[in-house]
Scaffold this motif. Structure first.
Motif, short mmCIF file in Angstrom:
data_model
loop_
_atom_site.label_atom_id
_atom_site.label_comp_id
_atom_site.label_asym_id
_atom_site.label_seq_id
_atom_site.Cartn_x
_atom_site.Cartn_y
_atom_site.Cartn_z
N LEU A 138 0.70 -1.28 -0.11
CA LEU A 138 -0.05 -0.04 0.04
C LEU A 138 0.92 1.22 -0.08
N ARG A 139 2.23 1.13 0.73
CA ARG A 139 2.76 2.39 0.63
C ARG A 139 3.36 2.62 -0.82
N GLU A 140 3.67 1.54 -1.64
CA GLU A 140 4.36 1.67 -2.91
C GLU A 140 3.15 2.16 -3.96
N ASN A 141 1.89 2.04 -3.47
CA ASN A 141 0.67 2.12 -4.43
C ASN A 141 -0.33 3.02 -3.73
N PRO A 142 -0.06 4.14 -3.78
CA PRO A 142 -1.06 5.07 -3.06
C PRO A 142 -2.37 5.17 -3.77
N GLU A 143 -2.54 4.84 -4.85
CA GLU A 143 -3.66 4.96 -5.56
C GLU A 143 -4.78 3.81 -4.76
N ILE A 144 -4.30 2.90 -4.12
CA ILE A 144 -5.35 1.97 -3.60
C ILE A 144 -5.64 2.11 -2.16
N ASP A 145 -6.85 1.77 -2.00
CA ASP A 145 -7.37 2.15 -0.63
C ASP A 145 -7.19 1.05 0.46
N GLY A 146 -7.18 -0.20 -0.07
CA GLY A 146 -7.22 -1.22 0.66
C GLY A 146 -7.13 -2.52 0.01
N ALA A 147 -6.43 -3.60 0.87
CA ALA A 147 -6.04 -4.95 0.41
C ALA A 147 -6.85 -6.00 1.21
N VAL A 148 -7.64 -6.82 0.74
CA VAL A 148 -8.12 -7.87 1.19
C VAL A 148 -6.96 -9.02 1.53
N LEU A 149 -6.94 -9.63 2.83
CA LEU A 149 -5.81 -10.50 3.10
C LEU A 149 -6.29 -11.84 3.07
N GLY A 150 -5.75 -12.90 2.36
CA GLY A 150 -6.50 -14.25 2.40
C GLY A 150 -7.76 -14.14 1.75
N GLU A 151 -8.67 -15.29 2.66
CA GLU A 151 -10.26 -15.62 2.07
C GLU A 151 -10.98 -14.27 2.20
N GLY A 152 -11.55 -13.85 1.05
CA GLY A 152 -12.18 -12.60 1.42
C GLY A 152 -13.62 -12.62 1.26
N GLU A 153 -14.31 -13.78 1.42
CA GLU A 153 -15.74 -13.68 1.29
C GLU A 153 -16.54 -12.89 2.43
N ILE A 154 -16.00 -13.16 3.67
CA ILE A 154 -16.50 -12.36 4.86
C ILE A 154 -16.15 -10.92 5.04
N THR A 155 -14.85 -10.84 4.72
CA THR A 155 -14.02 -9.49 4.97
C THR A 155 -14.68 -8.83 3.95
N PHE A 156 -14.81 -8.93 2.56
CA PHE A 156 -15.26 -7.98 1.52
C PHE A 156 -16.77 -7.62 2.01
N LEU A 157 -17.64 -8.62 2.48
CA LEU A 157 -18.80 -8.11 3.01
C LEU A 157 -18.76 -7.12 4.17
N GLU A 158 -18.01 -7.35 5.28
CA GLU A 158 -17.89 -6.57 6.34
C GLU A 158 -17.63 -4.90 6.11
#
Length: 369
Positions: A102-122
């Motif tokens: 994220l430091r290297e890519n300031p255009e991006i607001d966030g990164a989902v780490l690992g399995e994303g089904e629940i993380t993305f919904l929340e």
């Protein structure tokens, strides 16, 4: 809130399983969600223009080693014209060293780490309510003050709780449909991301039937199981193959249906030979990752196997003429010089598989190498 999920595939025939899981995980609460799939060979400007026209509030990109460069180029094209759009990434190529990414890519607001089904919904719930996602596990994100925050990891998801990724119906004729019946792997190969977590989880067999039936009805004829080691559990494997046989029986013999499975040769035995004797010809294709036959190399990469012991089962399956057999080698592994690789190649070639596939070592973020 309008949400767009994007994948840049290696080829048109490929489909992205991850964005389909994410769509179905949130669609009940966020119905204004859509998918766009491109290939890495399309012009970056055209991809960015088509994404821009959607006018999404959130854009999520699925990132892998083969598409990260092109995906980041698209994001950099989009950011100046979509300053208020939240841009999110996920996938194995961004799940490790996320803060630095994220430091290297300031255009991006966030990164989902690992399995994303629940993380993305929340995360969608948090952004919809106007709050910061400080309580969303499995997420690295950029706060309103531009501080990068790494939240605690998320526990693994029971596969029975996953949605059918191929709802709603879509046209799959001429494309590969990717399906998983397990997550995890019993092995600890240091070149593979499966070495970063332990245990194997299983999709209930009848859930697989539902997904397989849907993909076949949508026109898919090659179903690629992305299970790391399909034959880790014989009872599960045989149930899945039974269902494949039962569902394929609803189609003409020349329909060209094929189930592609990656298996471990060292887990083959007499039970597998007995099972395959009565299996329909050409319905299943096995891919076996030999990688190397050099004991020193195998020890370094934590891939214990004795090729000479299980090669006889490959020869037996070959003689049955029931299944296509692909055997894989990796060039560039530790201690695998020219002479060692020649030995590995000759040993595998002598088994006479339908295809001998040669891959080159890719050092993946998070793997042991």
């Amino acid at each position: 809130m309008r949400i767009l999920l994007v994948a840049l595939n290696a080829k048109y025939v490929h489909t992205n399983l991850a964005i389909r899981y994410l769509r179905e995980s949130i669609r009940g609460e966020f119905p204004d969600v859509d998918l766009r799939e491109f290939t890495i060979n399309e012009p970056i400007e055209r991809i960015a223009a088509e994404i821009y026209e959607v006018k999404a509030d959130v854009i999520g990109f699925s990132c892998y080693i083969w598409n990260l460069k092109e995906t980041l180029a698209v994001i950099r094209q989009l950011r100046p014209t979509s300053p208020h759009t939240r841009i999110l990434v996920g996938g194995p190529e961004v799940s490790f060293e996320a803060e630095a990414f994220l430091r290297e890519n300031p255009e991006i607001d966030g990164a989902v780490l690992g399995e994303g089904e629940i993380t993305f919904l929340e995360l969608m719930r948090a952004w919809e309510s106007g709050s910061e996602p400080s309580q969303v596990q499995g997420l690295a994100w950029r706060s309103s003050t531009q501080k990068i925050v790494l939240n605690p990891p998320r526990q693994q998801i029971a596969m029975a709780k996953l949605p059918n990724p191929y709802n709603p119906k879509e046209e799959l004729q001429g494309r590969l449909a990717y399906v998983e019946t397990t997550r995890g792997c019993p092995f600890n190969c240091q070149y593979c991301l499966s070495s970063t977590f332990q245990g194997v989880r299983y999709l209930p067999a009848e859930r697989f039937r539902e997904i397989l039936r849907q993909t076949l009805q949508c026109g898919a004829r090659t179903i690629k199981l992305v299970d790391r080691t399909f034959n880790v559990n014989k009872e599960h494997s045989f149930k899945i193959l039974d269902i494949a046989r039962e569902e394929a029986a609803h189609y003409p013999p020349g329909a060209g249906i094929r189930i592609h499975c990656e298996i471990a040769g060292e887990l083959l035995d007499e039970d597998w030979l007995h099972y395959l004797q009565d299996y329909p010809k050409d319905l299943v294709q096995f891919e076996i990752g030999v990688q190397s036959t050099n004991p020193e190399t195998l020890a370094i990469i934590c891939r214990p196997q004795h090729f000479e012991r299980w090669a006889k089962y490959v020869r037996e399956i070959r003689s049955m003429n029931k299944a296509h057999l692909h055997l894989d080698l990796i060039a560039g592994l530790p201690k695998e010089g020219w002479e060692s690789f020649r030995g590995s190649f000759n040993e595998v070639y002598a088994v006479q598989p339908d295809m001998l596939q040669l891959g080159f070592l890719k050092v993946l973020k998070g793997s042991g190498l």
